[in-house]
Design a protein around this motif. Structure first.
Motif, short mmCIF file in Angstrom:
data_model
loop_
_atom_site.label_atom_id
_atom_site.label_comp_id
_atom_site.label_asym_id
_atom_site.label_seq_id
_atom_site.Cartn_x
_atom_site.Cartn_y
_atom_site.Cartn_z
N HIS A 1 40.38 90.86 81.39
CA HIS A 1 39.12 90.36 80.88
C HIS A 1 37.99 91.18 81.47
O HIS A 1 38.04 91.58 82.63
CB HIS A 1 38.95 88.88 81.28
CG HIS A 1 39.86 87.96 80.54
ND1 HIS A 1 39.60 87.51 79.25
CD2 HIS A 1 41.04 87.39 80.89
CE1 HIS A 1 40.58 86.71 78.87
NE2 HIS A 1 41.47 86.63 79.84
N PRO A 2 36.94 91.52 80.67
CA PRO A 2 36.64 91.01 79.33
C PRO A 2 36.95 92.01 78.22
O PRO A 2 36.35 91.95 77.14
CB PRO A 2 35.13 90.79 79.41
CG PRO A 2 34.66 91.96 80.24
CD PRO A 2 35.76 92.21 81.25
N PRO B 1 42.51 95.89 72.48
CA PRO B 1 43.47 95.55 71.42
C PRO B 1 42.83 95.33 70.06
O PRO B 1 43.44 95.65 69.03
CB PRO B 1 44.15 94.28 71.94
CG PRO B 1 43.19 93.68 72.91
CD PRO B 1 42.49 94.85 73.54
N GLU B 2 41.64 94.78 70.04
CA GLU B 2 41.02 94.44 68.76
C GLU B 2 40.50 95.66 68.02
O GLU B 2 40.55 95.70 66.77
CB GLU B 2 39.88 93.46 68.99
CG GLU B 2 40.33 92.08 69.42
CD GLU B 2 39.19 91.13 69.73
OE1 GLU B 2 39.41 89.90 69.71
OE2 GLU B 2 38.06 91.60 70.00
N VAL B 3 39.99 96.65 68.73
CA VAL B 3 39.35 97.80 68.09
C VAL B 3 40.08 99.11 68.36
O VAL B 3 40.45 99.83 67.42
CB VAL B 3 37.88 97.93 68.54
CG1 VAL B 3 37.22 99.16 67.92
CG2 VAL B 3 37.09 96.68 68.18
N ILE C 1 44.60 90.00 79.55
CA ILE C 1 44.23 89.33 78.29
C ILE C 1 45.37 89.18 77.30
O ILE C 1 45.20 88.55 76.25
CB ILE C 1 43.07 90.07 77.59
CG1 ILE C 1 43.47 91.51 77.23
CG2 ILE C 1 41.82 90.03 78.45
CD1 ILE C 1 42.43 92.25 76.41
N GLY C 2 46.54 89.75 77.59
CA GLY C 2 47.61 89.66 76.60
C GLY C 2 47.22 90.40 75.32
O GLY C 2 46.83 91.56 75.36
N MET C 3 47.37 89.74 74.18
CA MET C 3 46.98 90.30 72.88
C MET C 3 47.77 91.57 72.55
O MET C 3 47.26 92.48 71.90
CB MET C 3 45.47 90.56 72.82
CG MET C 3 44.63 89.31 73.05
SD MET C 3 42.84 89.63 73.09
CE MET C 3 42.56 90.09 71.37
#
Length: 263
Positions: free
Chosen positions: A173-174, A179-181, A209-211
């Motif tokens: 985090h954060p 992973p998202e981008v 954060i995993g993911m």
């Protein structure tokens, strides 16, 4: 050659305190991913990331009895591994990724190039870029966590033939942007699959954060794990998918390397 691999990602949580506990993590992953050709585990999965004393205590040589035990497990299960560990060689320690084939053979060993922050720089020496490995008709290149944030690291592997980037990570985090981008972006701009195996949960001062996810060359997500605990995800990764995408989106051929300096 099948030109296809069933790849599983084991998103691991509580770090092991002993080599026996680390071995149990691998046994558990094999049980959960019985149909996988290759199982990928996060950065430093065999020793944990956050506790420097633990990292030093569980560091092993590539030719150690413990790694021989892991190789034998892969051979008995007829399943490949890419796993993160602390490698010790001649008094120097590396944040490393070891690739073990389903016959128990060592197919590659990558030492993280881009070390993140004082924690890593105080524990590890930097390595050299990953080999590109033939695997089931695919070509795999390895990255570890912070490496992914350098576009040239991924591009180098793809220019050397990789169609699949295997990324072992301990993203905390954060930084959900990774992973998202960044994971789908690196795949999209290089026309390749990205297999991102991240740790999850607390480890000393860090909270991961995993993911974890597996993405296709068009940036779509083939499989994804949540951020709230250990998980096992899997997807079929195919060379045909790479070829189909690149036939209409050949960034590698269209790039103007004559105009832009990479150094």
């Amino acid at each position: 050659m099948t030109n296809s691999l069933r790849i599983a990602v084991a998103q691991t949580g509580t770090p092991p305190e002993t080599h026996d506990e680390a071995f149990a993590v691998l046994e558990h992953a094999i049980t959960d991913a019985r149909d996988a050709d290759l199982i990928v585990l996060p950065e430093l999965a065999l020793c944990g990331y956050g506790d420097a004393e633990r990292v030093r205590r569980l560091a092993v040589a590539r030719d150690s009895a413990f790694i021989d035990r892991v190789r034998d497990l892969a051979r008995r299960a007829a399943t490949g591994f890419v796993l993160g560990y602390a490698e010790e060689e001649a008094g120097t320690r590396y944040n490393a990724a070891l690739a073990i084939g389903p016959e128990g053979d060592i197919r590659g060993n990558y030492r993280k190039v881009n070390l993140w922050g004082p924690h890593e720089k105080g524990l590890f020496a930097s390595g050299m870029p990953s080999p590109v490995m033939e695997w089931g008709g695919l070509k795999l290149g390895l990255l570890i966590c912070y490496d992914l944030e350098f576009a040239e690291a991924a591009r180098d592997l793809v220019l050397r033939g990789a169609d699949t980037l295997v990324v072992l990570s301990a993203t905390s985090h954060p930084y959900t942007v990774v992973p998202e981008v960044l994971v789908p972006a690196r795949g999209y701009e290089n026309g390749c699959h990205v297999v991102y195996a991240n740790a999850v949960g607390p480890d000393a001062a860090f909270n991961f954060i995993g993911m974890s996810r597996i993405t296709a060359p068009d940036g779509s997500v083939l499989a994804a794990a949540a951020s709230d605990g250990p998980a096992l995800i899997a997807a079929d990764v195919k060379r045909a998918t790479v070829d189909a995408w690149r036939s209409g989106h050949n960034y590698l051929a269209d790039r103007r390397s004559d105009l832009y300096r990479l150094g």
